[in-house]
Design an enzyme around this catalytic site. Structure first.
Site, PDB file in Angstrom:
ATOM      1  N   LEU A 110       0.759  -1.282   0.044  1.00  0.00           N
ATOM      2  CA  LEU A 110       0.016  -0.243   0.152  1.00  0.00           C
ATOM      3  C   LEU A 110       0.947   1.162  -0.129  1.00  0.00           C
ATOM      4  O   LEU A 110       1.954   1.257   0.834  1.00  0.00           O
ATOM      5  CB  LEU A 110      -0.860  -0.028   1.315  1.00  0.00           C
ATOM      6  CG  LEU A 110      -1.921   1.152   1.462  1.00  0.00           C
ATOM      7  CD1 LEU A 110      -3.042   1.135   0.500  1.00  0.00           C
ATOM      8  CD2 LEU A 110      -2.414   1.208   2.805  1.00  0.00           C
ATOM      9  N   HIS A 111       0.708   2.133  -0.668  1.00  0.00           N
ATOM     10  CA  HIS A 111       1.337   3.641  -0.775  1.00  0.00           C
ATOM     11  C   HIS A 111       0.154   4.648  -1.396  1.00  0.00           C
ATOM     12  O   HIS A 111      -0.516   4.308  -2.417  1.00  0.00           O
ATOM     13  CB  HIS A 111       2.447   3.603  -1.571  1.00  0.00           C
ATOM     14  CG  HIS A 111       2.439   3.042  -3.012  1.00  0.00           C
ATOM     15  ND1 HIS A 111       2.399   1.694  -3.276  1.00  0.00           N
ATOM     16  CD2 HIS A 111       2.245   3.808  -4.223  1.00  0.00           C
ATOM     17  CE1 HIS A 111       2.333   1.480  -4.724  1.00  0.00           C
ATOM     18  NE2 HIS A 111       2.341   2.790  -5.315  1.00  0.00           N
ATOM     19  N   ALA A 112       0.273   5.874  -1.049  1.00  0.00           N
ATOM     20  CA  ALA A 112      -0.501   6.828  -1.607  1.00  0.00           C
ATOM     21  C   ALA A 112       0.347   7.593  -2.539  1.00  0.00           C
ATOM     22  O   ALA A 112       1.650   7.988  -2.172  1.00  0.00           O
ATOM     23  CB  ALA A 112      -0.960   7.455  -0.401  1.00  0.00           C
TER      24      ALA A 112
END
Length: 174
Positions: A110-112
């Site tokens: 997960l990463h934004a």
């Protein structure tokens, strides 16, 4: 040339756990570490200053984060946006997640994305179409962002009190 010659982490599929373990935040382009997350320059940016907010713990979905990790991730996203605002003065931002390969997710961690935007720059369709632009070396961008980071962090520490004061006076801060 520096961009091409930058050392690549191992191909074990753990890019976002390997980079913080390198022990050299400058080489890894890690701008800031919080307790549960870190802020890093995207090595394949859509625009100069394209940042990623990444939890240290390897998860693939927002629902897998603990409440503390979610809060920390949101704080580091806001920090990244404010660092970009101070350093490169964009006209706007695209901030979001690509959850799953069908949505464009290419790394199973997960990463934004925090993408600075300027009036008249390329539209967001090239972002979806995997088009990359690189008008500034990552090292130069890193140095520029690191230079404003202490001031942004200091401002964030003072912000809660100033927001309370503004609210007490009947003004809303958005």
């Amino acid at each position: 040339m520096t961009y091409i010659e930058t050392p690549r982490p191992s191909g074990n599929g753990q890019l976002f756990t390997d980079l913080p373990a390198l022990g050299d935040d400058r080489a890894a382009h890690i701008l800031h570490r919080s307790r549960r997350c870190y802020l890093i320059l995207n090595r394949f940016p859509y625009n100069p200053g394209h940042l990623l907010a990444v939890p240290f713990r390897a998860v693939t979905d927002l629902a897998e984060l603990t409440p503390a990790e979610r809060a920390d991730l949101m704080e580091i996203i806001v920090l990244g946006k404010e660092v970009l605002r101070a350093a490169v003065k964009p006209d706007g931002f695209n901030i979001g997640f690509n959850l799953g390969t069908a949505a464009g997710g290419s790394i199973p961690h997960l990463h934004a994305h925090i993408v600075p935007r300027w009036t008249g720059d390329t539209n967001f369709m090239p972002v979806i179409g995997q088009t990359r632009i690189l008008p500034q070396a990552l090292e130069s961008t890193y140095d520029r962002l690191r230079a404003v980071l202490p001031g942004v962090l200091a401002g964030q520490r003072r912000a809660p009190r100033s927001r309370r004061t503004a609210t007490k006076r009947g003004r809303k801060n958005h």
